[in-house]
Design an enzyme around this catalytic site. Structure first.
Site, mmCIF file in Angstrom:
data_model
loop_
_atom_site.group_PDB
_atom_site.id
_atom_site.type_symbol
_atom_site.label_atom_id
_atom_site.label_comp_id
_atom_site.label_asym_id
_atom_site.label_seq_id
_atom_site.Cartn_x
_atom_site.Cartn_y
_atom_site.Cartn_z
ATOM 1 N N ASP A 28 53.294 -39.634 19.216
ATOM 2 C CA ASP A 28 52.180 -39.467 20.143
ATOM 3 C C ASP A 28 50.837 -39.469 19.408
ATOM 4 O OD1 ASP A 28 50.867 -38.946 22.504
ATOM 5 O OD2 ASP A 28 51.981 -37.143 22.984
ATOM 6 N N ASP A 29 49.986 -40.447 19.708
ATOM 7 C CA ASP A 29 48.610 -40.484 19.170
ATOM 8 C C ASP A 29 48.571 -40.712 17.660
ATOM 9 O OD1 ASP A 29 47.838 -39.947 21.749
ATOM 10 O OD2 ASP A 29 46.555 -38.260 21.243
ATOM 11 N N ARG A 70 54.486 -44.870 28.066
ATOM 12 C CA ARG A 70 55.843 -44.394 28.341
ATOM 13 C C ARG A 70 56.446 -45.105 29.549
ATOM 14 N NH1 ARG A 70 53.581 -40.833 25.276
ATOM 15 N NH2 ARG A 70 54.818 -39.332 24.105
ATOM 16 N N LYS A 123 58.914 -35.326 25.048
ATOM 17 C CA LYS A 123 57.868 -35.354 26.071
ATOM 18 C C LYS A 123 58.168 -36.427 27.118
ATOM 19 C CE LYS A 123 52.983 -36.776 26.325
ATOM 20 N NZ LYS A 123 51.739 -36.935 25.553
ATOM 21 N N LYS A 382 42.543 -44.883 20.874
ATOM 22 C CA LYS A 382 43.215 -44.578 22.135
ATOM 23 C C LYS A 382 42.210 -44.701 23.284
ATOM 24 C CE LYS A 382 45.253 -40.467 24.381
ATOM 25 N NZ LYS A 382 45.660 -39.062 24.128
#
Length: 543
Positions: A28-29, A70, A123, A382
């Protein structure tokens, strides 16, 4: 159930190998160049091991934001087709309901029809319904077991929406760290599968929150990076560029983008100790994840499954330049961030140079300058669809199926191709009709030919997020940063997007814009200004 093969470009399952196990790991990120095997300073020996024994992709793309990525990854569609065109808000129009479209299918659902067991740890972030209804929770979308969080960002020490299967659970007492819990649960799932279903292939989705803010890490992990980033962002970006060139991951034609214009040169930066500590903590988060991936690999080795398991690793968007302000505490609390620690201490929200990041009572991010390092050598972050926002490392490891360990693949591809690859290798059929629902055609192309040295060709790639738009065809990429004008780049010569050629090639701009508009119309992409106007109007009506 009516079925038809919708997978393009693949070879299907090898009858001598049988159906491979598949582990899909998403973090993530994280930027393009953070991992050791992609030129970064962060210690990632387990991912480096997978890269050395498998393949690294240099031009694989996500969709610039967490939940849209996702949705695209798990359904093989573009995010708007899955109704996750933005985030978890319901705007009342197709493409933007903030809840995974029930006429889509996940990888887990399709592989389940092909005889697989499916497990998830991590997640989810694919439904606005965090307490109920649960129709779009993992166990209702094809997974046989789930542990993790339903929402997005949260405290690593005390996560909100922690869930096992379909039941909310409390943070376990004693020492708890979400990254470790995700890793350990994933390893346990593999061991339980080997005991209870030894002759059944599995699909596992491991979705880390690391290294998404907040900057939470163990003191000893942060200490391992003492001094590592003290030379500052300018020097580190230049050094990463050199390593990327040496590794063959970028072309010598591609020049390093300038430092973000909002940021000072390192020599002129204030609070250097705190700035370095932010990147130390981010690095510690990433290394902790890598260590957990090592435990997953150990479980595969213990159960004798490593050789026949395809492991795919990638990130959901580029490095995140969001700076957390202290006045965002209320908003973060609404987003399920606890305002107090488990011990009753007040959480200090915001990037305050007087507060070192890492502890449970802090809530900070690494911000613009370090995201600029993470995305070396590219522009933007992002949210945006210039290369810095959408370029991800992709590692593929499969001892039984990859013929060139340590190889590089430079063909452009994107998230829907992951589902196509999984279904192709599993010999799974993608349905047009499923349990009485009409399923939209798949958008992916299988990467499987590249595993054995074959060719892969994806003619056109598309993106849209928050009005930031792009279309790539061959060497040409048309892109804009909302609300700016279209820019045109020759990606073969200038992937770092420094030389806008739109004025020189209006015919290419016209061709690519027409492709984009046709795609946007087909995939329920609403112009951003229209969506903002719709939100404003709904707000005035009290909705």
């Amino acid at each position: 159930m009516e079925i038809t093969r919708q997978i393009r470009g693949g070879a299907g399952a090898d009858s001598d190998r049988g159906q491979p196990n598949i582990i899909l790991i998403l973090n993530d990120d994280m930027g393009f160049s953070d991992l050791g095997c992609y030129g970064g300073e962060i210690a990632t020996p387990n991912l480096d091991r997978l890269a050395a024994g498998g393949l690294r992709f240099s031009q694989f793309y996500n969709t610039a934001r967490c939940c849209p990525s996702r949705a695209s990854l798990l359904t093989g569609l573009y995010p708007h087709q899955a109704d996750i065109g933005h985030m978890m808000d319901d705007d009342g129009v197709d493409g933007y309901t903030g809840d995974l479209n029930t006429d889509t299918l996940t990888i887990a659902e399709v592989l389940g029809e092909a005889g697989y067991r499916a497990y998830m740890s991590g997640k989810w972030h694919l439904t606005r319904h965090v307490d109920g209804p649960k129709h779009n929770w993992p166990c209702q979308r094809g997974f046989d077991a789930f542990f993790g969080i339903i929402t997005g960002a949260c405290s690593y020490y005390h996560p909100s929406t922690l869930t096992r299967d379909n039941e909310r659970i409390d943070t376990p007492p004693g020492e708890f760290f979400l990254t470790d819990a995700i890793s350990d649960e994933a390893a346990d799932q593999l061991r339980r599968h080997a005991e209870t279903h030894p002759n059944t292939p599995f699909f596992q989705y491991v979705a880390y929150t690391a290294p998404h803010w907040p900057l939470h890490a163990h003191p000893e992990d942060i200490e391992r990076y003492r001094g590592r980033f003290d030379r500052g962002w300018d020097t580190l970006r230049a050094e990463r560029l050199e390593r990327l060139l040496e590794m063959g991951l970028i072309h010598p034609n591609w020049r390093l983008t300038p430092r973000d214009p909002s940021q000072p040169a390192w020599q002129e930066a204030e609070h250097k100790g705190w700035q370095a500590a932010r990147m130390q903590t981010y690095a510690a988060q990433t290394e902790r994840m890598d260590r957990g991936i090592g435990r997953i690999l150990e479980a595969l080795e213990e159960t004798g499954q490593l050789e026949r398991t395809l492991i795919l690793f990638l990130a959901d968007n580029g490095g995140c330049a969001e700076e957390i302000r202290a006045d965002r505490a209320g908003w973060l609390a609404v987003q399920n961030a606890h305002t107090e620690t488990r011990g009753g201490r007040k959480v200090q929200f915001g990037n305050d140079p007087e507060v070192r990041p890492g502890g449970e009572d802090t809530y900070q991010s690494y911000g613009v300058p370090w995201a600029n390092v993470s995305n070396t050598p590219f522009r933007e972050y992002k949210h945006w669809v210039h290369e810095g926002g959408i370029a991800t490392p992709l590692i593929a490891h499969w001892p039984q199926g990859i013929r060139e360990p340590g190889g590089l693949r430079h063909e452009p591809a994107q998230l829907p191709d992951i589902m196509a690859t999984c279904l192709d290798l599993a010999g799974a059929d993608y349905p047009t009709d499923y349990r009485g629902r009409t399923i939209p055609p798949h958008e992916g192309h299988s990467l499987a030919p590249m595993f054995e040295g074959g060719t892969f060709s994806r003619e056109v790639l598309y993106w849209e997020h928050e009005g930031n738009r792009a279309v790539r065809k061959g060497r040409w990429k048309l892109v804009n940063k909302y609300p700016g004008d279209w820019e045109l780049y020759d990606i073969d010569l200038d992937r770092t997007e420094l030389n806008d050629l739109s004025a020189d090639h209006p015919e290419v701009v016209e061709e690519l814009e027409a492709l984009y508009q046709a795609w946007a119309g087909r995939c329920s992409v609403m112009p951003w200004e229209e969506l903002l106007a719709l939100r404003e109007a709904r707000g005035r009506r009290g909705r």
